[in-house]
Design a protein around this motif. Structure first.
Motif, PDB file in Angstrom:
ATOM      1  N   TRP A 197       0.788  -1.231   0.069  1.00  0.00           N
ATOM      2  CA  TRP A 197       0.229  -0.111   0.030  1.00  0.00           C
ATOM      3  C   TRP A 197       1.099   1.236   0.070  1.00  0.00           C
ATOM      4  O   TRP A 197       1.690   1.504   0.727  1.00  0.00           O
ATOM      5  N   ASP A 201       4.503   5.418   4.056  1.00  0.00           N
ATOM      6  CA  ASP A 201       4.815   4.006   3.916  1.00  0.00           C
ATOM      7  C   ASP A 201       6.225   3.646   3.554  1.00  0.00           C
ATOM      8  O   ASP A 201       6.791   2.664   4.014  1.00  0.00           O
ATOM      9  N   ARG A 255       1.379   0.204   6.939  1.00  0.00           N
ATOM     10  CA  ARG A 255       0.366  -0.476   6.321  1.00  0.00           C
ATOM     11  C   ARG A 255      -0.421  -1.444   7.067  1.00  0.00           C
ATOM     12  O   ARG A 255      -1.713  -1.549   6.802  1.00  0.00           O
TER      13      ARG A 255
END
Length: 384
Positions: A172, A181, A213
């Protein structure tokens, strides 16, 4: 090198002698945990005591001030900082249970401490409860079909399923609660531009341990349940297994979301920026006991056996990882001398819940130097 005959025999007999529900002792809430009688279970008491001594002698080497330990442990991450509560920890503690009876315990088993990524196995269970109750039809469904606020928009993120999030192979891409991320546990090589503008992996193909994530999963589950995740865990599971009222599950300071006009906190799946689950050894053992008995607590079904089977099945990119449970399959994380059907929760600083359904064995150990967990568990098995 082949294992010795006694170990082979142990593994073989373990497969044959699956523990039945009526053989397991389930403690009532606030009940003093029953200690096994001297001759109740065949084992070498001296060897088991030596295993406990090993746990004492191999305390996690990081600071007992976990704020210091966290900042030191993740100092390689760009922009890393403490975003949620932390707590100074106690010393080594643990319990070894056979069919629910205490074979050995050490340290302060009632003390509430941070448990870091052991939290992930609790979060996975909240997803399991959602599937069991039909709030999630199937973990292979795309999350964007449930969460349509933009979190799973875009060519890449739209492909992500619940299973990808649970197995940590979604890749993600985005930012949540101030965490980027690409800045969470980045590769040792490269720099900011390399990490930020990397080519994204196809969901389901590469596992990357990444708390941002995982927190996206917690956020999505909050919206599916339409209530705070800790409340779901309390009502659906922890109260029913007789857990104490001392455990807490925190989110980051600014991790607020609004659902149905009600502001609620979205929790984390770990503690490497603070927050996560704060819990006692004994409450961790109760949670482990539920999985030891394949989702039933004293005759009451709380989690489906189908969910536990899915949660403990190897993922394609990592045979040692299921739905936020580690698996002792033959792979990079395999513990030699320990049955391969064993699965476990693991967290920073040496926090573990080790489950062996076939032999009725449960091990909870805290603040053990992580590199020594395989040797410790092997020593426990040798005692039996």
């Amino acid at each position: 090198m082949k294992p010795s005959f006694p170990l082979c025999a142990l593994l073989f007999l373990g497969i044959l002698n699956t523990v039945s529900a009526q053989d397991i002792y389930f403690p009532e809430r606030n009940e003093t945990w029953k200690v096994a009688g001297n001759n109740q279970f065949k084992h070498d008491a001296k060897q088991l005591a030596e295993a406990v001594d090993f746990a004492h002698a191999n305390e996690y080497s990081g600071s007992r001030d976990l704020r210091v330990a966290i900042l030191e442990g993740f100092k390689q991450e760009p922009f890393h900082k403490i975003l949620g509560p932390t707590k100074k920890r106690g010393g080594p503690a643990g319990m070894i249970l056979k069919n629910g009876h205490v074979m050995a315990s050490w340290g302060d088993t009632k003390r509430v401490d941070m448990t870091f990524s052991v939290t992930k196995s609790f979060l996975s269970t909240v997803a399991g409860l959602a599937e069991d109750q039909g709030l999630i039809v199937d973990t292979k469904d795309k999350v964007g079909d449930y969460i349509w606020d933009g979190t799973f928009d875009g060519e890449h993120n739209a492909k992500i399923t619940w299973e990808h999030l649970l197995q940590q192979n979604s890749d993600w891409s985005g930012e949540l609660w101030g965490g980027k991320d690409w800045a969470d546990r980045p590769p040792s090589e490269g720099g900011l531009d390399d990490w930020k503008f990397r080519k994204l992996n196809e969901p389901g193909t590469v596992m990357e341990y990444n708390d941002v994530r995982v927190n996206v999963l917690a956020y999505a589950l909050t919206h599916v349940w339409r209530k705070p995740v800790p409340l779901v865990l309390k009502e659906q599971l922890m109260d029913k297994i007789g857990a104490t009222t001392t455990w807490r599950w925190f989110g980051y300071e600014d991790a607020w979301t609004v659902i149905d006009g009600i502001q609620m906190k979205s929790v984390t799946g770990g503690g490497h920026s603070g927050a996560g689950l704060f819990i006692s050894t004994e409450d961790m053992a109760r949670f482990g006991m539920l999985f030891l008995n394949n989702g039933q607590w004293d005759g009451q079904r709380l989690i489906s056996a189908d969910w536990i089977k899915k949660a403990t099945a190897p993922s394609v990119p990592n045979m040692n990882y299921g739905y936020m449970w580690w698996l002792n399959e033959k792979g990079p994380r395999h513990w030699e001398g320990v049955p391969k059907h064993v699965f476990y929760a693991a967290g920073f600083g040496g926090n573990f819940i080790v489950v062996d359904q076939k032999n009725g064995l449960l091990i909870v150990t805290r603040w053990l130097e992580p590199s020594q967990i395989g040797e410790f568990v092997k020593q426990v098995y040798e005692a039996f």
